[in-house]
Enzyme design. Structure first.
Site, short mmCIF file in Angstrom:
data_model
loop_
_atom_site.label_atom_id
_atom_site.label_comp_id
_atom_site.label_asym_id
_atom_site.label_seq_id
_atom_site.Cartn_x
_atom_site.Cartn_y
_atom_site.Cartn_z
N SER A 1 -6.71 0.04 -2.46
CA SER A 1 -7.21 -0.22 -1.13
C SER A 1 -6.20 -1.00 -0.28
CB SER A 1 -8.55 -0.95 -1.25
OG SER A 1 -9.32 -0.68 -0.13
N HIS B 1 -15.32 3.93 -3.81
CA HIS B 1 -14.12 3.11 -3.59
C HIS B 1 -13.94 2.10 -4.72
CE1 HIS B 1 -11.14 1.46 -0.87
NE2 HIS B 1 -11.67 0.25 -1.01
C1 GCU Z 1 -11.95 -2.34 4.20
C2 GCU Z 1 -10.86 -1.81 5.09
C3 GCU Z 1 -9.92 -0.86 4.36
C4 GCU Z 1 -9.45 -1.49 3.08
C5 GCU Z 1 -10.64 -1.96 2.26
C6 GCU Z 1 -10.26 -2.69 0.98
O1 GCU Z 1 -12.83 -1.30 3.88
O2 GCU Z 1 -11.46 -1.20 6.19
O3 GCU Z 1 -8.81 -0.54 5.16
O4 GCU Z 1 -8.62 -0.59 2.37
O5 GCU Z 1 -11.38 -2.86 3.03
O6 GCU Z 1 -9.21 -3.30 0.90
O7 GCU Z 1 -11.10 -2.67 0.07
#
Ligand code: GCU
Length: 409
Positions: A243, A385
């Site tokens: 992420s 995610h």
């Molecule tokens: C949020 C953000 C993302 C990021 C994520 C994370 O969702 O919008 O851009 O990748 O956090 O780091 O889990």
């Protein structure tokens, strides 16, 4: 339909359905002045430096080159995993260099130093003459959560990492909490930024590094440290991240060619998903919620992605010809899995120019059909995610394949 005819010079024609804005994608193999990149020398001498500078200027900001004083103190070193691993905790300390003899002492007080605790697991064999390749990845929630998980499920959730499986496959793992390098808040009074401020400066300028740049810098400083350890195979350190930390990992690999391979897990917008798709998280969304991640100049592209001088496939291209592995999750629509696939796919011409195989898939593979053999790898798995044990297993498969299988247990 192809967005072919009528495209401005330097634009790559891609199927219309792949982007949400007109004008195609920036072509990684055409220089800003329209000159084609025909040879590896054109890439290394002209195009790559130009692209790196464009990412600095418009997206992540420029990382300062100045040196800091680094201290390393071993906090603990013990056998772990029933003797299959050595577990090491080291505290790295970074300070502004002392001002020359005539200069004033450090005026920043405690802000003049930053510390990060690095946790490393190394296969026991690394201590007896077979240096281990190492996965280096920052973590969200602290080194203890990497080892033990957490009962606390506040976002971002971080499952424990499969340390035993990786060690048994012959890999070391090194990690530190990303917040050690720069607390993840829109504030520039802490973390490593102040170590580099000019007198009177209290936040980065328009084209200077944000938090992603600071996290990438931290990855390079941990790499410096690992390279001093004879148990680590310095030529096989793989930078990985999930992420926001997958964004930082790719940027670190772009900036620092000592990383042998890069892994981006669910990195989404500002990672390897194409900004011009505007699917899931957009430049507007990310720069309004997380303005501090990027240089201030990036926010100007919110809603104007077609004017960005770069797009994120070119971030993957900056890793070439080193292996790059991109992982998506089917339900992770905020990160735009298809956009991540396209980021990997459209980096491929640069790999091919450099004599390496780009992504060996022109269509997005189905879930659980990982594309491991080509130098640009990709998988999408079911679920949401996260960076799961199954994801880690594929990263190790790709590392086995491209960096040479290591003898695990
Ligand atoms: C949020 C953000 C993302 C990021 C994520 C994370 O969702 O919008 O851009 O990748 O956090 O780091 O889990």
């Amino acid at each position: 339909a192809e967005l072919g005819a009528g495209l401005p010079a330097g634009r790559l024609a891609v199927p219309e359905a792949e982007l949400s804005v007109p004008g195609g994608l920036p072509d990684p193999l055409v220089c800003a002045d329209g000159a084609p990149v025909l040879t590896p020398a054109d890439w290394w001498e002209r195009r790559r430096p130009e692209l790196l500078a464009a990412f600095e200027r418009h997206v992540y900001g420029r990382t300062p080159e100045g040196a800091v004083e680094v201290g390393a103190q071993v906090l603990a070193e013990d056998a772990a995993l029933d003797g299959r691993a050595t577990r090491v905790e080291t505290r790295l300390t970074f300070r502004r260099p002392a001002v020359g003899a005539a200069g004033a002492p450090d005026s920043q007080g405690s802000q003049g130093s930053v510390a990060a605790t690095v946790l490393t697991y190394l296969p026991a064999s690394a201590s007896t003459g077979s240096p281990a390749p190492v996965f280096l990845a920052l973590n969200f929630r602290g080194n203890d959560v990497v080892e033990n998980g957490s009962a606390d499920h506040t976002e971002p959730v971080q499952p424990p990492w499969p340390l035993a499986e990786l060690v048994d496959r012959g890999y070391g793992v090194a990690t530190a909490c990303y917040q050690d390098f720069d607390p993840d808040v829109d504030d520039f009074g802490n973390g490593v930024h102040p170590l580099f401020y000019a007198p009177g400066q209290n936040r980065p300028g328009e084209h200077e590094w944000g938090a992603l740049g600071a996290w990438a810098w931290g990855l390079s400083r941990i790499l410096d440290h690992l390279r001093e350890d004879r148990r680590v195979d310095a030529a096989r350190v793989i930078v990985a991240g999930h992420s926001r930390l997958g964004k930082a990992a790719m940027w670190a690999a772009a900036l620092d060619e000592r990383f042998a391979m890069a892994v981006s897990n669910n990195s989404g917008c500002g990672g390897v998903a194409l900004s011009r798709r505007r699917v899931g998280e957009t430049v507007e969304a990310i720069t309004s919620r997380f303005p501090h991640w990027f240089c201030p100049a990036f926010a100007a592209y919110a809603g104007r992605e077609e004017t960005l001088p770069v797009d994120q496939h070119e971030l993957v291209a900056l890793v070439a010809p080193r292996p790059a592995y991109v992982a998506s999750a089917e339900e992770d629509t905020w990160a735009d899995p298809y956009g991540e696939f396209l980021g990997a796919k459209y980096a491929s011409p640069v790999y091919e120019l450099l004599g390496a195989e780009g992504l060996a898939a022109t269509e997005q593979p189905s879930v659980d059909r990982p594309v491991v053999p080509s130098r640009v790898g990709y998988h999408i798995r079911p679920g949401g995610h996260a960076m799961t044990d199954g994801d880690w297993a594929r990263f190790a498969d790709a590392a086995d394949r491209h960096l040479g299988k290591v003898s695990g247990r």
